[in-house]
Motif scaffolding. Sequence first.
Motif: not given
Length: 115
Positions: A20-24, A27-33, A54-57, A72-78
């Motif tokens: 897991s990678c917790a981000a802070s 704005t997590f949902s705007m970035y590729s990880m 999360g639609s393309s890997t 999970d963009n709601a949890k800011n976690t990849v």
Amino acid sequence: VQLVESGGGLVQPGGSLRLSCAASGFTFSMYSMSWYRQAPGKERELVAGINSAGSSTKYADSMAGRFTISRDNAKNTVYLQMNSLKPEDTAVYYCNVRGYGMEYWGKGTLVTVSS
């Protein structure tokens, strides 16, 4: 910006781990990880990447079919689900965010695959 990896450890060949990678701090949902890894004595290499929605890997050839990246963009976690682990998967695994002129790395989590 903070990226904090967790979930590494010692696992036997053929086993599984979920990183897991917790981000802070952004704005997590705007970035590729992405996940990268660095084995002892080797250069850091890309493991997998996922777009902001999360639609393309994408995966490195040697990990395709064994590893799955998700977010999970709601949890800011990849996440990185790793199955059928091999000794050559032993490495420090790093979380990475890049985009809009910025790039940050986590400190990494060690994965050791050994019997």
